[in-house]
Enzyme design. Sequence first.
Site, PDB file in Angstrom:
ATOM      1  N   GLY A  61       4.272   8.435   6.162  1.00 11.95           N
ATOM      2  CA  GLY A  61       3.727   7.134   6.688  1.00 11.95           C
ATOM      3  C   GLY A  61       4.392   6.201   7.521  1.00 11.95           C
ATOM      4  N   ASP A  62       4.025   5.116   7.716  1.00 11.00           N
ATOM      5  CA  ASP A  62       4.716   4.423   8.604  1.00 11.00           C
ATOM      6  C   ASP A  62       6.284   3.936   8.174  1.00 11.00           C
ATOM      7  OD1 ASP A  62       3.535   2.820   6.858  1.00 11.00           O
ATOM      8  OD2 ASP A  62       2.829   1.399   8.289  1.00 11.00           O
ATOM      9  N   ARG A 102     -26.354  -1.464 -13.430  1.00 10.62           N
ATOM     10  CA  ARG A 102     -24.702  -2.242 -13.372  1.00 10.62           C
ATOM     11  C   ARG A 102     -24.468  -2.616 -11.859  1.00 10.62           C
ATOM     12  NH1 ARG A 102     -21.857   0.881 -18.243  1.00 10.62           N
ATOM     13  NH2 ARG A 102     -22.250  -0.643 -19.911  1.00 10.62           N
ATOM     14  N   ASP A 162      -3.173   4.705   8.293  1.00  8.59           N
ATOM     15  CA  ASP A 162      -2.704   3.432   8.881  1.00  8.59           C
ATOM     16  C   ASP A 162      -1.505   3.276   9.872  1.00  8.59           C
ATOM     17  OD1 ASP A 162      -0.724   4.636   7.044  1.00  8.59           O
ATOM     18  OD2 ASP A 162      -0.502   2.353   6.127  1.00  8.59           O
ATOM     19  N   THR A 187      -0.211  10.781   5.332  1.00  5.30           N
ATOM     20  CA  THR A 187      -0.555   9.558   4.410  1.00  5.30           C
ATOM     21  C   THR A 187      -2.215   9.474   4.472  1.00  5.30           C
ATOM     22  OG1 THR A 187      -0.568   7.316   3.969  1.00  5.30           O
ATOM     23  CG2 THR A 187      -0.321   7.674   6.194  1.00  5.30           C
ATOM     24  N   ARG A 203      -3.261   0.708   1.013  1.00  6.80           N
ATOM     25  CA  ARG A 203      -2.418  -0.091   1.326  1.00  6.80           C
ATOM     26  C   ARG A 203      -2.906  -1.487   2.059  1.00  6.80           C
ATOM     27  NH1 ARG A 203       3.331   0.849   0.745  1.00  6.80           N
ATOM     28  NH2 ARG A 203       2.879   2.921   0.750  1.00  6.80           N
ATOM     29  N   ARG A 215      10.272   7.246  -2.403  1.00  3.46           N
ATOM     30  CA  ARG A 215      10.502   6.275  -1.887  1.00  3.46           C
ATOM     31  C   ARG A 215      11.939   5.883  -1.921  1.00  3.46           C
ATOM     32  NH1 ARG A 215       5.216   4.903  -0.258  1.00  3.46           N
ATOM     33  NH2 ARG A 215       3.812   5.085  -1.590  1.00  3.46           N
ATOM     34  N   ASP A 249      -3.534   7.081   3.795  1.00  2.00           N
ATOM     35  CA  ASP A 249      -4.099   5.547   4.210  1.00  2.00           C
ATOM     36  C   ASP A 249      -4.597   5.312   5.476  1.00  2.00           C
ATOM     37  OD1 ASP A 249      -3.106   4.770   1.628  1.00  2.00           O
ATOM     38  OD2 ASP A 249      -1.111   4.052   2.630  1.00  2.00           O
ATOM     39  N   GLY A 258       4.631   8.139  -0.002  1.00  2.00           N
ATOM     40  CA  GLY A 258       3.511   8.709  -0.819  1.00  2.00           C
ATOM     41  C   GLY A 258       3.125  10.022  -0.391  1.00  2.00           C
TER      42      GLY A 258
HETATM   43  O1  F6P Z   1       0.775   5.174   0.977  1.00  2.00           O
HETATM   44  C1  F6P Z   1       0.171   5.906   0.168  1.00  2.00           C
HETATM   45  C2  F6P Z   1      -0.367   5.052  -1.146  1.00  2.00           C
HETATM   46  O2  F6P Z   1      -0.915   5.758  -1.982  1.00  2.00           O
HETATM   47  C3  F6P Z   1      -0.986   3.680  -0.743  1.00  2.00           C
HETATM   48  O3  F6P Z   1      -2.535   4.035  -0.669  1.00  2.00           O
HETATM   49  C4  F6P Z   1      -0.575   3.088  -1.909  1.00  2.00           C
HETATM   50  O4  F6P Z   1      -0.547   1.718  -1.915  1.00  2.00           O
HETATM   51  C5  F6P Z   1       0.665   3.496  -2.287  1.00  2.00           C
HETATM   52  O5  F6P Z   1       0.958   4.639  -1.731  1.00  2.00           O
HETATM   53  C6  F6P Z   1       1.173   3.703  -3.767  1.00  2.00           C
HETATM   54  O6  F6P Z   1       2.341   3.985  -3.828  1.00  2.00           O
HETATM   55  P1  F6P Z   1       3.085   4.746  -5.214  1.00  2.00           P
HETATM   56  O7  F6P Z   1       2.618   6.044  -5.372  1.00  2.00           O
HETATM   57  O8  F6P Z   1       4.423   4.472  -4.862  1.00  2.00           O
HETATM   58  O9  F6P Z   1       2.863   3.696  -6.350  1.00  2.00           O
END
Ligand code: F6P
Length: 319
Positions: A102-103, A162, A129, A125, A171, A72, A127, A11
Site C-alpha cells: 500500500g502507500d 435490531r 486507497d 491493499t 484506514r 510493517r 483499502d 498489510g
Molecule cells: O492497510 C490494510 C489494513 O487492513 C487497514 O485496513 C487497517 O487499518 C490496517 O491494515 C490494519 O493493520 P494491522 O494488520 O497491522 O493491524
Amino acid sequence: IKKIVVLTSGGDAPGMNAAIRGVVRAALSEGLEVFGIYDGYLGLYEDRMEKLDRYSVSDMINRGGTFLGSARFPQFKDGSVRAKAIENLKKRGIDALVVIGGDGSYMGAKRLTEEGFPCIGLPGTIDNDVAGTDYTIGYFTALETVVEAIDRLRDTSSSHQRISIVEVMGRHCGDLTLAAAIAGGCEFIVLPEIEFNREDLVNEIKAGISKGKKHAIVAITEHICDINELARHIEQETQRETRATVLGHIQRGGPPVAYDRILASRMGAYAIELLLQGYGGRCVGILNEKMVHHDIIDAIENMKRPFKGDWLETAKKLY
Ligand code: F6P
C-alpha cells in the site's frame, strides 16, 4: 537489467501471491533472474532473500495472503537502515526491486529510488486507497467478504428488528465501506471523507424508524469512533436494540476473486515490461481498464484519490 527482486509489504491482501507469480513468471520468460525477499523491508534489511524459479510460484494464484510474508517496518524511515538494505541488494548484483503493498510501502520504494535504487510499486491493499489507480489488488476480494458479512448481519438484524453497526477496514479511505454498503443495501453509511456527526446519524435513524423501518444496518469505516459506544448511544436514543460488529482481519483473508487475480497478473507482468524499458521509480495502476504508470514520488506527494461522491448520493437515494 539482469536480476530483480520482489517483496510484499504492509498489510497483506488477497492476490499478493498472484502478483508475485506475475512478476516471477514474466521476469523468467524475459531471461531475468528473480529473487524473493521474506517479510518485506524487514527481510530486506536482514538480508533474507532467495532465488525463485517458476515452481516457487506454482499453486499460488489462488492462495490468499503472501507466501513471502509481510511486515510493517517503520524503521525503514531511517537512512542507515536503508543504506544496509541497498548494500544487501548491491552485493548480489540486483538491479531493481518490485514492491507490492500500500502507500506506506510506496514510501520505502520512493526513498530507495531517490537514493539511486530503482523500484517499481504495485498497489496491493484491501483499502483501495492508493493514488494513480482505480483499483488495488485485494480490494475486490475484501469487498466480497464484507458484503457476505453484511448479508449475514441482515438476516439476524431483521429477525430481531435490531440496528446493526458494522465496522469496515479501509484506514482513512471509505471506498471499501461505500461499495460494500451499496452492495449490501445498508441503510446508513459513515465514511472518513465526510465529517461525522453522531446526532445527525441518530436523527436519520429515528426518521427511518418513523417511516416504518423495522431494522437497519449502519456501515462505518474504522477509526471514526468507538462503535460499541455508538451502539449504546443509538440504543438509548432510539429505544431499538443495537449491536456492533467489527469485521477486523477476516477482511484480509481468503482466496482472491477472479478480478484480483487478473489485476495482479497484469500488474506483475507490466512491472517487468517497465523495468525492461528502462523505467525505475514508477508505480503501476489500472485506469479505465488500461495499465498505466506514474512517477512514484509524484503519486505519493501530489496525486489524490477522487472521492466517489456520486456513489454516496446514489446510496442515499436507496436508503
Ligand atoms: O492497510 C490494510 C489494513 O487492513 C487497514 O485496513 C487497517 O487499518 C490496517 O491494515 C490494519 O493493520 P494491522 O494488520 O497491522 O493491524
